[in-house]
Design a protein around this motif. Structure first.
Motif, PDB file in Angstrom:
ATOM      1  N   HIS A 364      -3.119  -9.115  -7.273  1.00 51.77           N
ATOM      2  CA  HIS A 364      -4.031  -7.991  -7.034  1.00 51.77           C
ATOM      3  C   HIS A 364      -5.023  -7.902  -8.204  1.00 51.77           C
ATOM      4  CE1 HIS A 364      -1.998  -5.992  -3.546  1.00 51.77           C
ATOM      5  NE2 HIS A 364      -1.028  -6.807  -3.952  1.00 51.77           N
ATOM      6  N   ALA A 367      -5.734  -4.186  -9.121  1.00 50.69           N
ATOM      7  CA  ALA A 367      -4.596  -3.290  -9.299  1.00 50.69           C
ATOM      8  C   ALA A 367      -4.913  -2.282 -10.403  1.00 50.69           C
ATOM      9  CB  ALA A 367      -3.342  -4.086  -9.645  1.00 50.69           C
ATOM     10  N   ASN A 418      -3.509   0.670  -2.747  1.00 51.12           N
ATOM     11  CA  ASN A 418      -3.327   1.218  -4.089  1.00 51.12           C
ATOM     12  C   ASN A 418      -4.371   0.695  -5.074  1.00 51.12           C
ATOM     13  OD1 ASN A 418      -1.262   3.149  -4.350  1.00 51.12           O
ATOM     14  ND2 ASN A 418       0.269   1.571  -3.876  1.00 51.12           N
ATOM     15  N   ASP A 419      -5.097  -0.342  -4.687  1.00 49.11           N
ATOM     16  CA  ASP A 419      -6.051  -0.968  -5.602  1.00 49.11           C
ATOM     17  C   ASP A 419      -7.366  -0.188  -5.636  1.00 49.11           C
ATOM     18  OD1 ASP A 419      -4.144  -2.873  -5.951  1.00 49.11           O
ATOM     19  OD2 ASP A 419      -5.111  -4.395  -4.703  1.00 49.11           O
ATOM     20  N   TRP A 442       1.723  -2.219   3.841  1.00 44.22           N
ATOM     21  CA  TRP A 442       2.043  -1.479   2.618  1.00 44.22           C
ATOM     22  C   TRP A 442       3.274  -0.599   2.790  1.00 44.22           C
ATOM     23  CZ3 TRP A 442       1.891   3.429   4.352  1.00 44.22           C
ATOM     24  CH2 TRP A 442       1.041   3.720   5.413  1.00 44.22           C
ATOM     25  N   GLU A 459       3.056   9.824   0.239  1.00 38.87           N
ATOM     26  CA  GLU A 459       2.388   8.598  -0.196  1.00 38.87           C
ATOM     27  C   GLU A 459       1.957   7.750   1.004  1.00 38.87           C
ATOM     28  OE1 GLU A 459       0.958   5.761  -3.079  1.00 38.87           O
ATOM     29  OE2 GLU A 459       1.283   7.941  -2.936  1.00 38.87           O
ATOM     30  N   ARG A 462      -1.214   9.124   2.366  1.00 37.03           N
ATOM     31  CA  ARG A 462      -2.373   8.786   1.517  1.00 37.03           C
ATOM     32  C   ARG A 462      -2.797   7.328   1.710  1.00 37.03           C
ATOM     33  NH1 ARG A 462      -3.669   6.369  -3.170  1.00 37.03           N
ATOM     34  NH2 ARG A 462      -1.530   5.637  -3.496  1.00 37.03           N
ATOM     35  N   LEU A 463      -1.830   6.419   1.676  1.00 45.16           N
ATOM     36  CA  LEU A 463      -2.157   4.999   1.817  1.00 45.16           C
ATOM     37  C   LEU A 463      -2.754   4.692   3.194  1.00 45.16           C
ATOM     38  CD1 LEU A 463       0.922   3.335   0.067  1.00 45.16           C
ATOM     39  CD2 LEU A 463      -1.361   3.750  -0.868  1.00 45.16           C
TER      40      LEU A 463
END
Length: 569
Positions: A364, A367, A418-419, A442, A459, A462-463
């Protein structure tokens, strides 16, 4: 018969004197005009340097000349009149500047013109057909008044033009004249030039052209059409202009280029190009074979140079050339692959892909905690650091530098919700971007995280929002990236076909055959996990039709890609 030269000088008089001597010693008379702004000391030195050639080199009355001003025409008129009067054997008159350099012996030029005694070589094109005018004034340069200098009083010049346009003011073009434009560097026959200078209408013509914008590019070009017997609309002088209308300057390293053109004269030569002056003014230069001038032989190189200067190299960003957004010559320098979700399903996917394709497969790169270069490198090619702070200072430059520094090697990197998502729009608009996504993958990381379920639910929500925003972006009308999307369910239904598509895209020449896939993470109970998210109020929308029993059919013949597009605008 011979050929006479009218030379207009305003700088580098030592070089001009050197060229004038070259012509005179080969039997070609030269009349020199030196700008009145040149200091008397420099003028005296030039006269002294040429004092032994008084019979072949003359000096005409001096005018204070300005770019695009009438005095350039007046100086040419006086110098040409002096040459015709003093040298009756001059069959043609060749107009050059002090920055011109002969590329071939005078004998070649004299013989060439002797075979064409009634031909005038002058670029002369009607305003409707000319394609190189700079400034937006074509026929208007002959119809409006220009009392202010374009260079010294640009604002007043523009205001005066706008005012005359608003008031519909138009000057009357003298009867019998059809306005033509062209290069000021011409070669006219004695008969044509005499007819222009001794015309009974000359006073009227001069009065009219005094108010024409840049008359040195239209006075002789227009009148030659009236008095000439035969015109070849081309110049015997090699000159090139850039996209802004400024002349290209020739330096020492242009020597092979100038020789290849077979032209008689070239401008504009750098005054300190010692190698050029030595090569073309030396006695050996007089032994060259005769050939028809052919500047077209080098046009391709100038076109390429202009393209390089205007657009730059694809994907190159540098201090001296930082392109405006969306006006780049390619956002990046080479194709690259963005892979989302694959490593979540198959932890060994990066190493497996590198072995299959021979590409450089990173982790990543965006990241939040670290730039995950391939092989765990801390400093990558081009001095790129694994520091996320340095990367995020200018993420676009980080990516474009990575691709530029590794030209010739395919770069692949992982991306996830998340990146850092700041480059999504940039990559979507990049023709070189190949984006492959397994949506919802994910969630596998959350499933194995061991966190409290309430935290997992928040979470996951959100993702999912982040990924759905990316998917929406990849459906815009201006999308240029090549995009392939599978839901997690579709991917797991037939992973071999999906992976085959990815490796063929990365290594199209190798076309490796996928016969074995990397081990997958433990999927046991993942279907129940998704159902529990639904039960807790979070609706999983990007995983596809994932069965609660975790029962897939790996032998299914086809997977169902959610989106396979490439949109070009």
């Amino acid at each position: 018969m011979t050929t006479g030269f009218v030379m207009l000088c305003h700088t580098a008089l030592d070089r001009a004197a050197q060229v004038a001597r070259y012509w005179a010693q080969q039997g070609c008379p030269v009349v020199i005009h030196v700008d009145a702004r040149v200091k008397k000391r420099a003028m005296r030195k030039m006269r002294q340097d040429l004092a032994d050639l008084r019979r072949m080199v003359k000096f005409s009355p001096r005018y204070r000349c300005e770019w695009g001003g009438w005095n350039l025409v007046a100086a040419t008129q006086d110098a040409a009149s002096l040459l015709l009067r003093e040298f009756p054997k001059a069959g043609h008159v060749f107009l050059i500047s002090g920055a011109c350099l002969p590329l071939r012996p005078a004998a070649d030029l004299v013989a060439y013109l002797r075979d064409r005694p009634d031909v005038d070589f002058i670029e002369s094109v009607t305003t409707e057909e000319v394609g190189w005018t700079i400034g937006g004034l074509d026929i208007e340069r002959f119809q409006l008044y220009f009392p202010f200098s374009w260079r010294r009083n640009r604002k007043l010049f523009d205001r005066m033009v706008r005012l005359q346009r608003r008031l519909h003011l138009r000057r009357r073009i003298p009867a019998g004249l059809v306005p033509h434009l062209g290069s000021q560097w011409w070669c006219l026959s004695r008969a044509t030039l005499t007819a222009i200078l001794e015309s009974p209408d000359r006073a009227m013509h001069d009065r009219y052209f005094r108010q024409v914008w840049i008359p040195d590019e239209s006075y002789f070009q227009t009148l030659a059409r009236r008095y000439a017997t035969r015109i070849e609309s081309r110049s015997l002088t090699l000159f090139k202009f850039d996209y802004q209308g400024r002349p290209h300057i020739f330096y020492d390293d242009h020597l092979p280029l100038l020789r290849r053109s077979d032209c008689f004269v070239a401008r504009k030569i750098w005054a300190h190009a010692d190698e050029l002056y030595a090569a073309f003014l030396s006695p050996e230069a007089r032994q060259r074979a005769k050939a028809e001038p052919n500047p077209g032989r080098i046009d391709r190189l100038f076109t390429a140079a202009t393209e390089r200067r205007v657009r730059g190299r694809p994907g190159l960003y540098m201090q001296s050339r930082f392109p405006v957004d969306n006006f780049e010559n390619g956002k990046t320098a080479a194709p690259y692959s963005v892979l989302q979700g694959f490593a979540d399903v198959m932890p060994d996917f990066p190493d497996w892909l590198a072995r299959m394709t021979g590409a450089r497969v990173h982790g990543h790169l965006f990241a939040p905690d670290k730039v995950q270069f391939a092989g765990g490198e801390t400093i990558f090619q081009g001095g790129l650091s694994d520091s996320p702070r340095l990367r995020d200072y200018d993420a676009k430059s980080f990516l474009t530098s990575l691709i530029w520094n590794t030209r010739g090697e395919r770069q692949c990197f992982q991306l996830g919700p998340n990146d850092n998502q700041g480059l999504n729009s940039f990559m979507a608009a990049d023709l070189n971007a190949h984006i492959s996504i397994v949506t919802g993958a994910w969630a596998l990381g959350l499933y194995h995280s061991g966190l409290p379920f309430d935290d997992i639910r928040r979470e996951a929500a959100r993702l999912q929002r982040v990924e759905m925003a990316l998917l929406e972006l990849l459906q815009v009308h201006w999308l240029k990236a090549q995009v392939r999307v599978w839901t997690l369910a579709d991917f797991l239904d037939n992973p071999v076909e999906a992976l085959q598509t990815v490796v063929e895209d990365i290594a199209p020449r190798l076309r490796p055959r996928v016969v074995e896939i990397p081990p997958m993470v433990d999927l046991h109970g993942f279907g129940r996990f998704l159902q529990e998210l639904r039960n807790q109020g979070m609706q999983p929308m990007v995983m596809g039709d994932y069965p609660a029993s975790d029962n897939f059919h790996p032998d299914a013949r086809y997977s169902r890609p959610h989106l396979v597009t490439r949109r070009d605008v």
